[in-house]
Scaffold this motif. Structure first.
Motif, mmCIF file in Angstrom:
data_model
loop_
_atom_site.group_PDB
_atom_site.id
_atom_site.type_symbol
_atom_site.label_atom_id
_atom_site.label_comp_id
_atom_site.label_asym_id
_atom_site.label_seq_id
_atom_site.Cartn_x
_atom_site.Cartn_y
_atom_site.Cartn_z
ATOM 1 N N GLN A 83 0.830 -1.210 0.000
ATOM 2 C CA GLN A 83 0.000 0.000 0.000
ATOM 3 C C GLN A 83 0.862 1.257 0.000
ATOM 4 O O GLN A 83 0.413 2.330 -0.408
ATOM 5 N N ALA A 84 2.103 1.130 0.490
ATOM 6 C CA ALA A 84 2.991 2.289 0.556
ATOM 7 C C ALA A 84 3.614 2.616 -0.796
ATOM 8 O O ALA A 84 4.342 3.591 -0.917
ATOM 9 N N GLY A 85 3.332 1.801 -1.808
ATOM 10 C CA GLY A 85 3.871 2.056 -3.139
ATOM 11 C C GLY A 85 5.147 1.280 -3.386
ATOM 12 O O GLY A 85 5.577 0.458 -2.583
ATOM 13 N N LEU A 86 5.756 1.547 -4.544
ATOM 14 C CA LEU A 86 6.935 0.792 -4.942
ATOM 15 C C LEU A 86 8.197 1.221 -4.206
ATOM 16 O O LEU A 86 9.181 0.498 -4.193
ATOM 17 N N THR A 87 8.193 2.401 -3.593
ATOM 18 C CA THR A 87 9.395 2.869 -2.920
ATOM 19 C C THR A 87 9.354 2.537 -1.434
ATOM 20 O O THR A 87 8.291 2.387 -0.846
ATOM 21 N N ILE A 402 13.061 0.372 -14.149
ATOM 22 C CA ILE A 402 12.332 1.050 -13.078
ATOM 23 C C ILE A 402 13.305 1.915 -12.279
ATOM 24 O O ILE A 402 14.325 1.413 -11.787
ATOM 25 N N PRO A 403 13.028 3.207 -12.144
ATOM 26 C CA PRO A 403 13.921 4.074 -11.365
ATOM 27 C C PRO A 403 14.137 3.519 -9.961
ATOM 28 O O PRO A 403 13.199 3.112 -9.289
ATOM 29 N N GLY A 404 15.367 3.489 -9.551
ATOM 30 C CA GLY A 404 15.727 2.926 -8.255
ATOM 31 C C GLY A 404 16.160 1.484 -8.399
ATOM 32 O O GLY A 404 17.293 1.121 -8.055
ATOM 33 N N GLY A 405 15.278 0.650 -8.929
ATOM 34 C CA GLY A 405 15.624 -0.751 -9.123
ATOM 35 C C GLY A 405 16.708 -0.949 -10.161
ATOM 36 O O GLY A 405 17.622 -1.755 -9.988
ATOM 37 N N TYR A 406 16.618 -0.193 -11.269
ATOM 38 C CA TYR A 406 17.629 -0.311 -12.313
ATOM 39 C C TYR A 406 18.993 0.138 -11.797
ATOM 40 O O TYR A 406 20.008 -0.533 -12.033
ATOM 41 N N GLU A 407 19.036 1.256 -11.103
ATOM 42 C CA GLU A 407 20.309 1.741 -10.554
ATOM 43 C C GLU A 407 20.908 0.747 -9.577
ATOM 44 O O GLU A 407 22.133 0.570 -9.505
ATOM 45 N N GLN A 408 20.057 0.068 -8.830
ATOM 46 C CA GLN A 408 20.529 -0.970 -7.916
ATOM 47 C C GLN A 408 21.188 -2.109 -8.694
ATOM 48 O O GLN A 408 22.266 -2.593 -8.324
ATOM 49 N N GLU A 409 20.552 -2.541 -9.782
ATOM 50 C CA GLU A 409 21.127 -3.602 -10.611
ATOM 51 C C GLU A 409 22.490 -3.185 -11.146
ATOM 52 O O GLU A 409 23.431 -3.995 -11.173
ATOM 53 N N VAL A 410 22.598 -1.938 -11.600
ATOM 54 C CA VAL A 410 23.873 -1.451 -12.137
ATOM 55 C C VAL A 410 24.946 -1.523 -11.062
ATOM 56 O O VAL A 410 26.088 -1.932 -11.335
ATOM 57 N N ARG A 411 24.623 -1.138 -9.837
ATOM 58 C CA ARG A 411 25.599 -1.218 -8.740
ATOM 59 C C ARG A 411 26.019 -2.657 -8.462
ATOM 60 O O ARG A 411 27.169 -2.926 -8.147
ATOM 61 N N TYR A 412 25.085 -3.584 -8.605
ATOM 62 C CA TYR A 412 25.350 -4.965 -8.222
ATOM 63 C C TYR A 412 26.034 -5.780 -9.321
ATOM 64 O O TYR A 412 26.902 -6.614 -9.026
ATOM 65 N N VAL A 413 25.628 -5.578 -10.587
ATOM 66 C CA VAL A 413 26.163 -6.435 -11.654
ATOM 67 C C VAL A 413 26.815 -5.652 -12.786
ATOM 68 O O VAL A 413 27.360 -6.258 -13.719
ATOM 69 N N GLY A 414 26.760 -4.338 -12.752
ATOM 70 C CA GLY A 414 27.347 -3.519 -13.814
ATOM 71 C C GLY A 414 26.329 -3.146 -14.876
ATOM 72 O O GLY A 414 25.354 -3.876 -15.116
ATOM 73 N N LYS A 415 26.554 -2.017 -15.546
ATOM 74 C CA LYS A 415 25.590 -1.499 -16.506
ATOM 75 C C LYS A 415 25.423 -2.410 -17.724
ATOM 76 O O LYS A 415 24.309 -2.602 -18.218
ATOM 77 N N GLU A 416 26.508 -2.972 -18.225
ATOM 78 C CA GLU A 416 26.421 -3.804 -19.426
ATOM 79 C C GLU A 416 25.468 -4.972 -19.216
ATOM 80 O O GLU A 416 24.613 -5.254 -20.064
#
Length: 545
Positions: A83-87, A402-416
């Motif tokens: 209920q609090a949303g995606l964030t 998805i903003p936030g989730g995508y940036e997290q993925e980049v931090r964890y596995v790299g942008k490529e």
């Protein structure tokens, strides 16, 4: 003999007759598909008529991987943090949990679900502030990790000794070696299986889940680990069948432990349970096990180290090659498939190697083993998926940036690698039997129209995030017809039910879903706004908007 005449714009998913103006149903199966005037003549004056006018009728939609018990539990038995949303909003979470506790003072253990993790690390102290007298557990939306308060840690027996035994990647500890409240993977499953649940609770959850699925347009589903969240869920299914309360058909995969020692005995156990439990509305078709976790919890088994944790590539849950080969071979003898949670590229590579070696023993290249989630997959493994006859279960609802989730993925596995996530078209191009899944309620929605939209655009509908470019890996976009097949006939093939469902054809079950939209030809933005009109099972309306 009961007859029903169905009128509307019928999209059959049958290559021989792709469309029709009418269908005639006799005793729950299609007896005629074709011209409306001819169908009216055949029906006679006493047939029930369901006239949907200019609306569009599709085969009943099929879900290839979801969790019925958990879906119902989250609908009626837990505090819903989504209920609090995606964030992540810890202030809002606190309000939701406190309100739930106030409304349910009789509960001995409190559960909250839908927590979204981010870089803000919280510990048991956060939950102790909300409730210190009883166990309180906060489960992530993805279901692979939890936060426990002090009382919950005590109730679960999670102490320093337990943390050391299972590993600090699954039980996080403070500087003194004491669990700080954050756990993931195997301990999470153990807790869920030990919650104070009865068969009557489970029946209530499954009926609530059935309502959700029917209102969403689904006529049959796969329960990927029917015993995962409650060991007696199959008993609940069976009792509901005997009580005549089931309408939704469920094709179940029963749980197998990580690195099971005696595959022959385990498959014999499941085959015996299948013999006791199978019915028209609950049917065991395979076994389910976990290979890894999820990237956002650093537990997905990757082909390479995590970018932010050099020397670590994730959690390998079922990683014994010989044991997996034995499991696949023994399952094949009983006509069962093996359905695995395979999120990271390392897990997928491991599993496909095991399937390839098992097929050398069995000679069966049509076992229809399922690999679900497939966040990251190499080109070689995509080809091997098709060569081994394995089924990729993919989630179009997860493909967007998805903003936030995508940036997290980049931090964890790299942008490529993040930019190559969730291939779908490549599986089709390789010749694999692609199926869609929502993983509901791990995903907060199971949505036909959104699945079609996101499979074509690789983005969330514009109305949801106006002005935000959420497109990702657009080279993996597929056609709408491919998307429809991945939610109908291809899923029927996964269950070996293509002779009974998945298309509107003579002799098949009269299962249909009606929408106010032509998914094949209408503007894609209109598709995103489509409305369900009705869900039909065995020729009877089981949901009408």
């Amino acid at each position: 003999m009961k007859q029903t005449l169905i009128l509307g714009n019928i999209i059959t998913m049958d290559n021989k007759r792709p469309s029709a103006g009418a269908a005639l149903v006799r005793d729950g199966v299609f007896s005629y598909i074709g011209d409306a005037e001819e169908a009216k003549k055949l029906a006679g004056d006493n047939a029930q008529v369901l006239d949907y006018g200019d609306n569009f009728i599709y085969p009943g939609f099929l879900e290839s991987h979801c969790h019925g018990h958990l879906a119902g539990d989250r609908a009626v038995g837990q505090a819903n943090l989504s209920q609090a949303g995606l964030t992540t909003d810890y202030v809002k979470y606190r309000e939701i949990i406190k309100e739930f506790i106030e409304k349910n003072p009789e509960k001995k253990i409190y559960m909250a679900a839908g927590w979204a993790e981010n870089e803000e690390y919280v510990t048991k102290a956060y939950l102790d502030e909300i409730c210190s007298e009883k166990p309180l557990i906060m489960n992530t939306g993805g279901g692979h990790s939890m936060l426990l308060n002090t009382k919950a840690l005590e109730w679960a027996g999670i102490d320093a000794q337990y943390a050391k035994k299972v590993g600090y990647d699954m039980v996080h500890v403070d500087k003194n070696g004491e669990p700080d409240g954050y756990i993931c993977e195997l301990p999470v499953v153990e807790i869920l299986n030990n919650l104070p649940t009865t068969v009557e609770d489970a029946k209530a959850y499954l009926l609530a889940w059935q309502d959700i699925a029917l209102k969403s347009g689904f006529t049959a589903v796969a329960d990927a680990g029917a015993e995962l969240f409650y060991p007696d869920s199959p008993v609940a299914y069976r009792e509901l069948e005997e009580e005549g309360k089931l309408k939704l058909r469920t094709y179940a995969y029963l749980m197998v432990p990580d690195n099971v020692d005696d595959a022959k005995a385990e498959i014999a156990r499941i085959a015996a349970k299948r013999a006791r439990m199978n019915s028209e509305h609950f049917h065991v078709v395979g076994v389910k096990t976990f290979l890894d976790g999820v990237t956002e919890a650093h537990t997905g088994w990757q082909n390479q180290d995590y970018a932010d944790q050099p020397g670590y590539h994730g959690v390998e849950r079922f990683n014994d090659h010989d044991k997996m080969v034995a499991l696949i071979v023994e399952a094949d003898k009983e006509g069962l498939s093996v359905h695995v949670h395979s999120e990271g590229g390392g897990a997928t590579h491991f599993m496909l190697g095991c399937i390839k070696d098992a097929e050398k023993i069995t000679g069966d290249v049509d076992q229809r083993n399922v690999l679900a989630h497939l966040h990251f997959v190499t080109d070689d493994d995509i080809r091997l998926m098709a060569e081994t006859g394995s089924i990729p279960a993919v989630a179009p609802l997860w493909v967007a940036k998805i903003p936030g989730g995508y940036e997290q993925e980049v931090r964890y596995v790299g942008k490529e690698l993040a930019d190559q996530a969730y291939p779908i078209k490549s599986f089709y191009d390789a010749g694999a039997n692609v199926v869609f899944h929502s993983d509901y309620p791990i995903s907060p929605v199971m949505d036909v129209k959104a699945s079609i939209y996101m499979a074509e655009t690789r983005a969330v509908p514009k109305a949801m995030m106006p002005g935000v470019d959420t497109r990702r890996n657009t080279g993996e976009a597929i056609s709408r017809e491919q998307a429809l097949r991945a939610m109908t006939i291809n899923v029927a093939r996964q269950w070996r039910q293509e002779h009974r469902m998945g298309s509107i054809e003579f002799g098949k079950l009269a299962n249909m879903t009606v929408f106010d939209c032509d998914f094949l030809h209408d503007d894609i933005e209109k598709v995103a706004q489509a409305n369900i009109i009705a869900t039909i099972i065995d020729g009877e309306e089981v949901y009408k908007a």
